[in-house]
Write a protein that holds these residues in place. Sequence first.
Motif, PDB file in Angstrom:
ATOM      1  N   LEU A  30       0.796  -1.086  -0.001  1.00  0.00           N
ATOM      2  CA  LEU A  30      -0.027   0.000   0.002  1.00  0.00           C
ATOM      3  C   LEU A  30       0.816   1.337   0.160  1.00  0.00           C
ATOM      4  CD1 LEU A  30      -3.029  -0.854   2.446  1.00  0.00           C
ATOM      5  CD2 LEU A  30      -3.069  -0.476  -0.205  1.00  0.00           C
ATOM      6  N   HIS A  31       2.069   1.140   0.358  1.00  0.00           N
ATOM      7  CA  HIS A  31       2.947   2.391   0.481  1.00  0.00           C
ATOM      8  C   HIS A  31       4.332   2.057  -0.127  1.00  0.00           C
ATOM      9  CE1 HIS A  31      -0.165   3.221   3.266  1.00  0.00           C
ATOM     10  NE2 HIS A  31       0.282   2.539   4.354  1.00  0.00           N
ATOM     11  N   THR A  32       4.746   2.931  -1.074  1.00  0.00           N
ATOM     12  CA  THR A  32       5.903   3.199  -1.708  1.00  0.00           C
ATOM     13  C   THR A  32       6.800   3.862  -0.886  1.00  0.00           C
ATOM     14  OG1 THR A  32       5.721   4.902  -2.946  1.00  0.00           O
ATOM     15  CG2 THR A  32       4.911   2.716  -3.877  1.00  0.00           C
ATOM     16  N   ARG A  33       8.078   3.988  -1.106  1.00  0.00           N
ATOM     17  CA  ARG A  33       9.102   4.724  -0.686  1.00  0.00           C
ATOM     18  C   ARG A  33       8.686   6.436  -0.781  1.00  0.00           C
ATOM     19  NH1 ARG A  33      11.223   5.839   3.035  1.00  0.00           N
ATOM     20  NH2 ARG A  33      11.859   3.687   3.601  1.00  0.00           N
ATOM     21  N   ALA A  34       8.219   6.721  -1.958  1.00  0.00           N
ATOM     22  CA  ALA A  34       7.854   8.060  -1.916  1.00  0.00           C
ATOM     23  C   ALA A  34       6.641   8.504  -1.481  1.00  0.00           C
ATOM     24  CB  ALA A  34       7.380   8.074  -3.732  1.00  0.00           C
ATOM     25  N   ASP A  35       5.758   7.406  -1.097  1.00  0.00           N
ATOM     26  CA  ASP A  35       4.495   7.957  -0.200  1.00  0.00           C
ATOM     27  C   ASP A  35       4.863   7.995   1.308  1.00  0.00           C
ATOM     28  OD1 ASP A  35       2.611   7.313  -2.321  1.00  0.00           O
ATOM     29  OD2 ASP A  35       2.797   5.162  -1.845  1.00  0.00           O
ATOM     30  N   PHE A  50      -1.334  -8.373   7.489  1.00  0.00           N
ATOM     31  CA  PHE A  50      -0.078  -8.586   8.101  1.00  0.00           C
ATOM     32  C   PHE A  50       1.006  -8.577   7.130  1.00  0.00           C
ATOM     33  CE2 PHE A  50       0.206 -12.333  11.503  1.00  0.00           C
ATOM     34  CZ  PHE A  50       0.789 -11.637  12.160  1.00  0.00           C
ATOM     35  N   ALA A  51       0.820  -8.774   5.837  1.00  0.00           N
ATOM     36  CA  ALA A  51       1.793  -8.493   4.867  1.00  0.00           C
ATOM     37  C   ALA A  51       2.154  -6.963   4.609  1.00  0.00           C
ATOM     38  CB  ALA A  51       1.373  -9.285   3.356  1.00  0.00           C
ATOM     39  N   LEU A 108      -2.506 -11.484  -3.504  1.00  0.00           N
ATOM     40  CA  LEU A 108      -1.474 -10.400  -4.297  1.00  0.00           C
ATOM     41  C   LEU A 108      -0.703  -9.891  -3.267  1.00  0.00           C
ATOM     42  CD1 LEU A 108      -1.063  -8.585  -6.636  1.00  0.00           C
ATOM     43  CD2 LEU A 108      -2.844  -6.809  -5.675  1.00  0.00           C
ATOM     44  N   ALA A 109      -0.904  -9.655  -1.777  1.00  0.00           N
ATOM     45  CA  ALA A 109       0.020  -9.202  -0.985  1.00  0.00           C
ATOM     46  C   ALA A 109       0.974 -10.127  -0.516  1.00  0.00           C
ATOM     47  CB  ALA A 109      -0.806  -8.612   0.204  1.00  0.00           C
ATOM     48  N   VAL A 110       0.699 -11.465  -0.510  1.00  0.00           N
ATOM     49  CA  VAL A 110       1.839 -12.352  -0.102  1.00  0.00           C
ATOM     50  C   VAL A 110       2.654 -12.512  -1.215  1.00  0.00           C
ATOM     51  CG1 VAL A 110       1.981 -14.720   0.402  1.00  0.00           C
ATOM     52  CG2 VAL A 110       0.238 -13.490   1.637  1.00  0.00           C
ATOM     53  N   THR A 142      -7.682  -1.712  -2.286  1.00  0.00           N
ATOM     54  CA  THR A 142      -6.532  -2.091  -1.706  1.00  0.00           C
ATOM     55  C   THR A 142      -5.961  -2.959  -2.821  1.00  0.00           C
ATOM     56  OG1 THR A 142      -7.328  -2.002   0.530  1.00  0.00           O
ATOM     57  CG2 THR A 142      -5.753  -3.639   0.022  1.00  0.00           C
ATOM     58  N   VAL A 143      -6.630  -3.810  -3.447  1.00  0.00           N
ATOM     59  CA  VAL A 143      -6.122  -4.662  -4.257  1.00  0.00           C
ATOM     60  C   VAL A 143      -5.501  -3.728  -5.537  1.00  0.00           C
ATOM     61  CG1 VAL A 143      -6.765  -6.177  -6.212  1.00  0.00           C
ATOM     62  CG2 VAL A 143      -7.600  -6.810  -3.937  1.00  0.00           C
ATOM     63  N   CYS A 144      -6.151  -2.676  -6.287  1.00  0.00           N
ATOM     64  CA  CYS A 144      -5.840  -1.781  -7.163  1.00  0.00           C
ATOM     65  C   CYS A 144      -4.583  -1.000  -6.830  1.00  0.00           C
ATOM     66  CB  CYS A 144      -6.937  -0.782  -7.359  1.00  0.00           C
ATOM     67  SG  CYS A 144      -8.449  -1.682  -8.277  1.00  0.00           S
ATOM     68  N   GLU A 145      -4.398  -0.611  -5.413  1.00  0.00           N
ATOM     69  CA  GLU A 145      -3.528   0.265  -5.043  1.00  0.00           C
ATOM     70  C   GLU A 145      -2.104  -0.641  -5.048  1.00  0.00           C
ATOM     71  OE1 GLU A 145      -1.347   3.605  -3.696  1.00  0.00           O
ATOM     72  OE2 GLU A 145      -3.369   3.628  -4.791  1.00  0.00           O
ATOM     73  N   MET A 146      -2.181  -1.896  -4.482  1.00  0.00           N
ATOM     74  CA  MET A 146      -1.026  -2.641  -4.487  1.00  0.00           C
ATOM     75  C   MET A 146      -0.538  -3.235  -5.666  1.00  0.00           C
ATOM     76  SD  MET A 146      -1.746  -5.035  -0.904  1.00  0.00           S
ATOM     77  CE  MET A 146      -3.236  -6.077  -1.672  1.00  0.00           C
TER      78      MET A 146
END
Length: 506
Positions: free
Chosen positions: A61-66, A176-177, A234-236, A296-300
Motif C-alpha cells: 500500500l505504501h511506496t518509498r515516495a509515499d 499482515f503482509a 496479491l499481498a503475499v 486495496t487490491v488496485c493500489e497494491m
Amino acid sequence: MRTDRTLRSQPVNQDSSGRSISRREALRGAGAVAVAGAGAAVLGGASTAVAADAFAHPGLLHTRADLDRMAAKVKAGTGQWKAGFAKLTANSHARSGWQANPQRTVYRGSGTPENYGTLYNDIHAAYQNALRWHITGETAHADTAVAILNAWSGRLTALDGSADRFLAAGLYGYQFANAAELVRDHDGFELARFQKMMLNVFAPVSEDFLTNHNGAYLTNYWANWDLTALACVLAVGILCDDRAKVRRAVTYFKSGQGMGSVRNAIPVVHADGLAEWVEAGRDQGHALLGVGLMGTVCEMAWNQGIDLYGHDDNRFLKGAQYVAKWSMGGDVPYTANTRKKGAPGVWSGTESATRAADVDPTMTRPIWAMISNHYTKRRGLSAPYLTRIAAKAAPEGGGGDYGPNSGGYDQLGFGTLAFTREAGDTAESTKAPTPTRTDAAPSAASSAGPATSPSASASEGSRSQGGSGDLAVTGTGGVAAVAGTGVLAIAGGLIALRRRQAGTRP
C-alpha cells in the motif's frame, strides 16, 4: 451437513525468498538498481506478467515516495497530513511497547473457540507502529512492530473455524503482509520466517477459496469473500516475490468466475457513468467493505506497475462513484438479480436483490482517501462523489477508531495521512510505475530506515459501526439472514444468477 473443511499447511520451498534476501543485500552494497526486464508488467494489455524477483519494495500500500511524502508533510505541519497523523498518534495501537499475544491456531467462526480478535489487534498495532516509525524516525516503534511480527511468525501454524476462516485468511493475510513490508529490512526482523508463515498459513487458504469456494456454488458467497482472498494472494505474492501468486490475483480480478472479479462485483454500467455495486442490494456495510478491498487490491497492484484501477475503462471508478453517491443518501438505480446459493449435494436455493438497500449517511469507513486521490490527483479525472465523501470522512483513522468489533478492523486505514496529494506534489505518471528495485540504492530515507522528521464497512461476520453480532449467517449450511432492509428475498429452486441485460457492458 457441512462442506467446509480445515486446510492443513503444506510445505513451501523457501529458496526464492532466500535468494531475494541475499540479492537485495548485494545490490545495496553495490549501489545498483535493477529494473524489471522482458517480464515486466504490461500495462493495459490482455494479460499482465510480472518479472520474477523484480518487485518494488516497499511496494504494497505504501511506496518509498509515499513514506517520504508523509514524513515531509507531517514535519512541515501541513493541513490534512497533520490531522491524519494526529489520528495515528491518538490510537492506542500505535504506541510503542505493545505486547503481542500470538496463538498457535487462530479460530474464526461460530461453533469454534474464537480468538481471532487477538490476531487483528496485534496486526494493527504492528502496522501502526511501523507507519509511525517511518514518519517520525523513532526506532522504538519499528522495534515494536518487529517484535509483534516475529512473535506471530514464531508461533502461528494454522487458521481454523467455520467458513469464516477464509475471511480471516484474506483480511488478516493482506494486512499482515503490509505491516511486514514496512519493516522488511529492519534489524532483527525475521523476514524469511515471516514469509514462510504467510506462504504456509495464509495464502493456501485464500488460494483454495478462489479455486473451490468452500465447495459451494460460485454465487453462494458475495463479492467480499473473493476480494479478501484476492487481497491476500496479491499481498503475499509481492511480499514474497512470488510472480505466480501476483499473476493469479491479477487474472482473477479481470476474469474470475466468482462474484469478486471486477465485472461480477460491478455488473452494470449506466449511461451517466455510474456502475452498480452488486452488494448495494445487500446492505451498506458490506458494499463499503467491498469497495475498500477492491481499492486495496488496485493500489497494491499499481505500486508494482499493474493498472487495475483503469482496467475495463475505469470500471472500478464508476463503481466507487456509485457507492459514494448512494452512501451519502443519493438515489441510484439497481438492476434486480437472483443468485444461486448452497452447495451441490447439500442444499440449493436462491436469493434475490431487487433494489439498492437503505443507507445511513453517517456510516463511515476509512476507504475513500486512497481511491479519491488516485483518480482525481494521480489521474486528473473528475470524481465528484468520491471527492465529497473523502472530505466527509477525513481525517481517516484506522483499526480501533471504528468500533470494537472486527468490522472496525477490516481496513488498515489512515488514508488522509497516507494518500492525500496536492497539486504541487502530484506530478506522477498517469500510468502505473515500472517495477524497480527501489530498495537497491537507498537514500537517507531508504527502506532500511524512515525519512528524518520530528521526534468499515462491516466485516462479513460483524455488524456495522454501532451494532454487534452477525450481518449474515455464512457458509453453506444455512440461509443468509435478512439485513433489515427488506430488499432480499429467499426462494427455493435452482435458479442461476441472472442480471437484466439492458444497460450492461458486453
